[in-house]
Design a protein around this motif. Structure first.
Motif, mmCIF file in Angstrom:
data_model
loop_
_atom_site.group_PDB
_atom_site.id
_atom_site.type_symbol
_atom_site.label_atom_id
_atom_site.label_comp_id
_atom_site.label_asym_id
_atom_site.label_seq_id
_atom_site.Cartn_x
_atom_site.Cartn_y
_atom_site.Cartn_z
ATOM 1 N N ALA A 101 0.627 -1.509 0.469
ATOM 2 C CA ALA A 101 -0.023 0.227 -0.154
ATOM 3 C C ALA A 101 1.206 1.458 -0.042
ATOM 4 O O ALA A 101 0.682 2.620 -0.014
ATOM 5 C CB ALA A 101 -1.187 0.017 1.514
ATOM 6 N N ARG A 102 2.260 1.235 0.867
ATOM 7 C CA ARG A 102 2.255 2.726 0.908
ATOM 8 C C ARG A 102 3.495 2.586 -0.283
ATOM 9 O O ARG A 102 3.579 3.623 -1.369
ATOM 10 C CB ARG A 102 3.783 2.082 1.533
ATOM 11 C CG ARG A 102 3.457 2.078 3.267
ATOM 12 C CD ARG A 102 4.123 2.170 4.457
ATOM 13 N NE ARG A 102 5.645 2.584 4.546
ATOM 14 C CZ ARG A 102 6.645 2.599 5.766
ATOM 15 N NH1 ARG A 102 6.553 1.543 5.819
ATOM 16 N NH2 ARG A 102 7.698 3.350 4.901
ATOM 17 N N ASP A 103 3.639 1.485 -1.250
ATOM 18 C CA ASP A 103 4.439 2.082 -2.508
ATOM 19 C C ASP A 103 3.451 2.190 -3.606
ATOM 20 O O ASP A 103 3.944 3.263 -4.278
ATOM 21 C CB ASP A 103 5.120 0.161 -2.915
ATOM 22 C CG ASP A 103 6.440 -0.113 -2.378
ATOM 23 O OD1 ASP A 103 7.073 0.777 -1.677
ATOM 24 O OD2 ASP A 103 6.603 -1.173 -2.053
ATOM 25 N N LEU A 104 2.202 1.890 -3.525
ATOM 26 C CA LEU A 104 1.673 2.070 -4.779
ATOM 27 C C LEU A 104 1.395 3.633 -4.148
ATOM 28 O O LEU A 104 0.841 4.472 -5.211
ATOM 29 C CB LEU A 104 -0.008 1.444 -4.047
ATOM 30 C CG LEU A 104 -1.247 1.791 -4.811
ATOM 31 C CD1 LEU A 104 -0.855 1.803 -6.751
ATOM 32 C CD2 LEU A 104 -2.465 1.100 -4.915
ATOM 33 N N ALA A 105 0.842 4.002 -3.016
ATOM 34 C CA ALA A 105 0.643 5.762 -2.801
ATOM 35 C C ALA A 105 2.106 6.543 -3.324
ATOM 36 O O ALA A 105 1.689 7.277 -3.846
ATOM 37 C CB ALA A 105 0.553 5.932 -1.022
ATOM 38 N N LEU A 106 3.043 6.063 -3.228
ATOM 39 C CA LEU A 106 4.339 6.673 -3.738
ATOM 40 C C LEU A 106 4.202 6.767 -5.492
ATOM 41 O O LEU A 106 4.200 7.595 -5.876
ATOM 42 C CB LEU A 106 5.251 6.335 -3.077
ATOM 43 C CG LEU A 106 5.940 6.421 -1.500
ATOM 44 C CD1 LEU A 106 6.814 5.767 -1.296
ATOM 45 C CD2 LEU A 106 5.779 7.940 -1.813
#
Length: 305
Positions: A131-136
């Motif tokens: 999820a963190r990677d997708l946000a970035l």
């Protein structure tokens, strides 16, 4: 003259600090220890994350990085997302929240109730890390600004400004130990920074999951995803919490103390009780970071204690 009524965001913070009466038992009393619960579920969106959510948005506004009408993006396991959705609604932002699909239905419903757009990611593909990677990635594609609770100093600053001072004042400076679950680590980092400035002898204890435990709100991050706001030297001791003992303690906290709290809050209490078993004449404060009604669909409160 008309009364000066507060806005909703002005009700964030100033939460109660209450003494546990039954769970600590005779042992704590015999050792002269008191265990105090900071009831962060009393915040308007229901968790300690109301504080950093407001801080991250307001301070970004003040720096000219965002303005009402903009789109904000955040990866969340629940509480920060709910709090950000509330603050975005108050201040006029579009909020996109990215959350693993294995988290509770109540959290999803709360986010969308505040008007946020929710993107669910497959937990099997990496959970919060994915999820963190997708946000970035979405930020790099120009789809909005990531507030980044994991690397944003405005997160712990909220607790330096508010939570820490409240605890110091409410204990009249008598606090000896502070115990908190560790997720993004914003709470423990900010409160630790403030309290150690008041009295460097105060011990800071973090609750992390035991091997194999999956406790919402308590994380042990892989090295590559360790929150940038985390400074290991601010934490004196770590207590590793098992999932069954956290879930059992959540049921006990409600049934024996009347505090209906989430599972990570119960994990923090498990850690606080361990501290109380080995010290004397201590004033131990732990964070009750959210409310138990956020976990009803998990079934954890339906089981025998």
């Amino acid at each position: 003259m008309k009364p000066n009524y507060p806005t909703l965001e002005q009700t964030i913070g100033r939460t109660p600090l209450v003494r546990l009466q039954r769970i600590p038992g005779d042992l704590a009393q015999a050792r002269g220890n008191v265990i105090l619960a900071k009831l962060e579920g009393n915040n308007p969106a229901g968790s300690v994350k109301d504080r950093p959510a407001l801080s991250m948005i307001v301070r970004a506004e003040q720096r000219g990085e965002i303005r009402p009408g903009d789109t904000l993006i955040e990866a969340t396991s629940g509480n920060t997302g709910i709090a950000l959705a509330m603050v975005a609604a108050i201040r006029g932002y579009r909020m996109i929240l990215i959350m693993p699909d294995n988290l509770s239905l109540e959290r999803r419903a709360a986010m969308t109730a505040y008007g946020a757009e929710l993107i669910l990611t497959p937990a099997s593909q990496g959970g919060m890390e994915y999820a963190r990677d997708l946000a970035l990635r979405m930020q790099s594609e120009g789809k909005g600004k990531v507030l980044d609770q994991f690397g944003n100093d405005d997160n712990p600053q909220a607790h330096i400004d508010t939570t820490g001072p409240e605890i110091w004042q409410q204990t009249e400076g008598q606090i000896t130990h502070f115990v908190s679950a560790m997720g993004t680590t914003g709470t423990i980092m900010g409160v630790a920074a403030y309290l150690r400035d008041c009295n460097e002898a105060i011990q800071i204890v973090g609750a992390q999951p035991a091997e194999g435990a999956q406790i919402p709100g308590i994380r042990k991050w892989p090295e590559a995803y360790l929150p940038k706001i985390y400074h290991a030297d601010r934490v004196h001791a770590l207590e590793y919490i098992g999932q069954p003992e956290a879930e059992t303690m959540a049921r006990r906290l409600a049934a024996e103390e009347g505090i209906f709290a989430g599972i990570s809050s119960a994990g923090a209490l498990v850690a606080a009780l361990r501290v109380a078993a080995r010290v004397q004449n201590a004033t131990i404060v732990f964070i009750v970071c959210d409310r138990g009604d956020r976990y009803l669909s998990t079934g954890v409160f339906n089981q025998e204690s």
